[in-house]
Structure formats: C-alpha cells, structure tokens
Design a protein around this motif. Sequence first.
Motif, short mmCIF file in Angstrom:
data_model
loop_
_atom_site.label_atom_id
_atom_site.label_comp_id
_atom_site.label_asym_id
_atom_site.label_seq_id
_atom_site.Cartn_x
_atom_site.Cartn_y
_atom_site.Cartn_z
N UNK A 1 0.83 -1.22 0.00
CA UNK A 1 0.00 0.00 0.00
C UNK A 1 0.85 1.26 0.00
N UNK A 2 1.97 1.26 0.72
CA UNK A 2 2.86 2.43 0.71
C UNK A 2 3.39 2.66 -0.71
N UNK A 3 3.77 1.58 -1.40
CA UNK A 3 4.29 1.71 -2.78
C UNK A 3 3.22 2.31 -3.69
N UNK A 4 1.99 1.79 -3.59
CA UNK A 4 0.90 2.25 -4.47
C UNK A 4 0.59 3.73 -4.20
N UNK A 5 0.42 4.10 -2.93
CA UNK A 5 0.03 5.47 -2.58
C UNK A 5 1.18 6.45 -2.79
N UNK A 6 2.40 6.00 -2.55
CA UNK A 6 3.59 6.85 -2.80
C UNK A 6 3.68 7.17 -4.30
N UNK A 7 3.45 6.17 -5.13
CA UNK A 7 3.46 6.38 -6.59
C UNK A 7 2.33 7.34 -6.99
N UNK A 8 1.17 7.17 -6.36
CA UNK A 8 0.01 8.04 -6.63
C UNK A 8 0.33 9.49 -6.21
N UNK A 9 0.98 9.64 -5.03
CA UNK A 9 1.36 10.98 -4.54
C UNK A 9 2.38 11.62 -5.48
N UNK A 10 3.29 10.79 -6.01
CA UNK A 10 4.31 11.29 -6.95
C UNK A 10 3.64 11.75 -8.25
N UNK A 11 2.63 11.01 -8.66
CA UNK A 11 1.87 11.36 -9.88
C UNK A 11 1.16 12.71 -9.68
N UNK A 12 0.55 12.89 -8.51
CA UNK A 12 -0.11 14.17 -8.21
C UNK A 12 0.89 15.32 -8.20
#
Length: 525
Positions: free
Chosen positions: A223-234
């Motif tokens: 979950x950290x990997x998924x949300x970290x990638x999502x935060x980076x995308x934002x």
Amino acid sequence: MAAPPKPEEISHPPLDQLQGLEYCIDSNPAWGEAIALGFQHYILALGTAVMIPSFLVPLMGGDDGDKVRVVQTLLFVEGINTLLQTLFGTRLPTVIGGSWAFAVPIISIIHDSSLTRITDPHERFLGTMRAIQGALIVASSVQIILGYSQLWAICSRFFSPVGMVPVIALAGFGLFDRGFPQAGQCVEIGVPMFILFVIFSQYLKNFQFRQWPVMERFALIITITVIWAYAHLLTASGAYRHRPDATQRHCRTDKANLISTAPWIKIPYPLQWGAPTFDAGHAFGMMAAVLVSLIESTGAYKAASRLASATPPPAHVLSRGIGWQGIGILFSGLFGTATGCTVSIENVGLLGSTRVGSRRVVQISAGFMIFFSILGKFGALFASIPFPIFAAVYCVLFGLVASVGLSFLQFTNMNSMRNLFIAGVSLFLGLSIPEYFREYTTAAFHGPSHTKAGWFNDFLNTIFLSSPTVAMMVAVFLDNTLDYKDSAKDRGMPWWVKFRTFKGDSRNEEFYTLPFNLNRFFPPS
C-alpha cells in the motif's frame, strides 16, 4: 423451545498466549520472507525517525543538510539499540525508535537564552545539539540505575492486570493526535492509504500466491508503494502548484529536500557535533522524559510479548530491558540524535497486523536501519515518503496495540465495581489530563506549570503530557489502595503472580533466556 446456552458457549476462557499468530517470538520465517518483513519494519520506523528531526532541527537553527545528518544518526542509533534490546534486553521483537516524550525539555533547551543569543544559525544548531547531548547523557543514568539495580523489578510488584490495562491501552490510544489529525493534513493521500491498508491487511488477508499469504504479510509495503506512486503522480502533474505552502509540504513528494542534501556515504560516530555541554537544569528536565519513556516502554513490552505469542516478561527481564534502554539513551546522547529513545509503538502494532512476532525479523530490520543510515542517498529516498502516508497506517497499528491492552481485562473480574472504577477513571484521566496540558500549551505558548524554575516546569509538563504515565500513576495508586487485600482474585493476581519471577513459568526460559549461554554469568531471579 431451545435449551439455554451453556456458560462455556457464552464466554471465552482466558489465554496466557495470544493464539492465531503464524510465527511466535522464537520461530522464524524462511530467510527471504524474513528479510522482506524486516525491510517492512524498517520502512515503518522511518515515519518517526524523519518526523522528529524535521520538527526539531529547524527550531535549533539547522538547515536541510543538518536535518539529513540527524535523521541518519537517529536511524543508525535505532539500529544499534534494537539489536542490543533483542539480543540482551527483554529479547522481545521490539524496535527501539525515537521518542516524542523528549520534545518538551528539548524545546526548553532550544529556547534557552544562552543559545538564542547566538546569531549564526549553524553555530546555534551546534550549541543546541551539544546541550541536548549533555542532558541526555546525564538523564540516561535514571533508566540505567533503575534497570540494572532491579529497582524497576521491585516497583513492578505493585502492577496487576487491572492496573496495566490503562497503561498498555493508552500506549496506543494516547497517540491519537499522531493518527488522523496528521493523515488529514493531506486527505487525498491519507484517506486512500488508510482504506487500502485495511482492505489489503484484513479483507484480502486470505489471498495467497503460491500458498503464501502475500496480502496479509506485506499489506504495508504494497500500500505504501501504491500510494507513494500516486502521490508522486499528483506532484508531477502539478496538482499542488497553486496550493498553500502547508499543503505542499505535507503532500508533495519532493519537498523534504532529503535526497539532494544527503551524502552518498556517511558513517555517524560519537561526539560528531563536538563535545557535549552540561547544565543541571537541562538534565533535570530531561529526566522527566526518561521516566516517561520508561513507563511507555513498560506498556509496550507487555503488548509486544502478547503479539509475539510469548508470556508477559518477568520482572527481572523487564528491568534488564529498561537498563539496556538506558544505554540506548546514552548512545542517543553520545551520537547526537536530537531526541531520546523508546519502544516504537507502530512496530509493535505491525507484529499483530502481519501475525509475525519473530525476533529475527526485527533484528533484520535493525540491519536495514544501520545499512541505509550509512548509504545516505538510498536511505533519503525512502525517508522522503510523505508523512500522511505513515499517519494513515498509525490509525490501524496504534489502535491494535491499544486493543491488546484492553485484552488483559480477560484476566480480571469486570463484574467488580472496584475494577470498573479503576479502569474507567484511569483511562479517562489518561486521555483528559494530557489533552488539557496540550490545549493550554497551544493557547499560552507555555505549559500549565510556569514557575521561575524552568527545570521544574519541564518536569511537570513532560510527565502530564504523557497518557500512559498519567494512567499508570492513577491506576497503580487506586489498585494498591482501594480494597486491595480482599480483591486479589478480582485484580487477576492468581494469573499474574506466576509471571513475576523467571522460574514461575517454564515457558519463560524458552522466550527470555540470554543468548551465548550468558545466563551462567547473569542468573535470572
């Protein structure tokens, strides 16, 4: 008409050891799985290890370069202390991390007039760091003496299950301000992180890959990997370009300035900031934080023993662990981590979330802490994860530790008005008194204790800002003064008494014996 249910169909028998764990304290997963789980504990420990220096170093006058060095030093010392605690201390699978309990005396040192007069920011940072180091070195003697002299073991004779419930429960509940209030600083990544973590770790826990419960074991890292990638995308898409500075600081993945300022390789060493300076007032204030760390850790060790499917640590083992924790605070002072140490509550919660209470996994995580604190750039990469991601996970893990505390009620008689009074009042005051101190401090910019004696103010304000400490003072006092002679069974003492001494239960030897045959030189009492 159906027959009435039998008593055993309504109630559940109390259990010494928590059932349902895949690996207990001395059983180990395969090496590959153990290394991956150890890395997960390391990632989780980063939240506090980055947050404390990010808050304190700018107040001390330090820049981003100083902040990175303090984060590296804190992680390095965390790794050493975790190894020492799991090998020679309580031997429970606990990560020894940085502590917020030291914030009050440290902020008091930062605002000391002799340091605020220094005009050059870097010189002020170094002067403040040396003053903090001196105070930590002196104050560490409190835990070292209480631990190794077995005084804390003698004090623990006054503990009972009903007295320990509020302490352990508030080790988790008392950190409520580190949960959703922090995750809510960036709702768009905090809330999805919380929802995903609950779904992966609980609802999908039976999902298996090659007969391996991958979701339950590694929900955190996935979950950290998924949300970290999502935060980076934002961040990359410019979603925060015109947002307020506070939002950008909490949400963006490029605002920490850790990677650019971190050295490739740097080995922290003792006295790297210069010779510590000593001041009696600073040291007295810091001693309160050391006492708070002692009480919070006592609750955390009891919770960790349950989540590692071990028996509660005997008084002698608990005292030994406190002694080693005192050595850990001494190391914090010698190396200059800008704070003291205590048991990391979130890592205790992770034992329950993954159902892996293995000691080896936590020792591997200590190896990761030491390794990545030396390889600065790689460590800084992981350390740049936005804090609301960690805070969302804390909402689950702190709650899990708190519920372990409540589970000790099974050994007491909760149909006793006396026990209901003690548990209820100590839990309520343990939350209410620190909240009063917090609100007062926020409004007045100083604590309720505001005399001319700064050390006295630091002492009182630090003690009463800690939920487990307030709960222990109230619960242990009431439990040992209120009808205590006639209520041994109601208090849970017949169950508790066998875990007071090392030889009281045969399982203690399996869980708590020192390695390398050291028990020959330090025979358990």
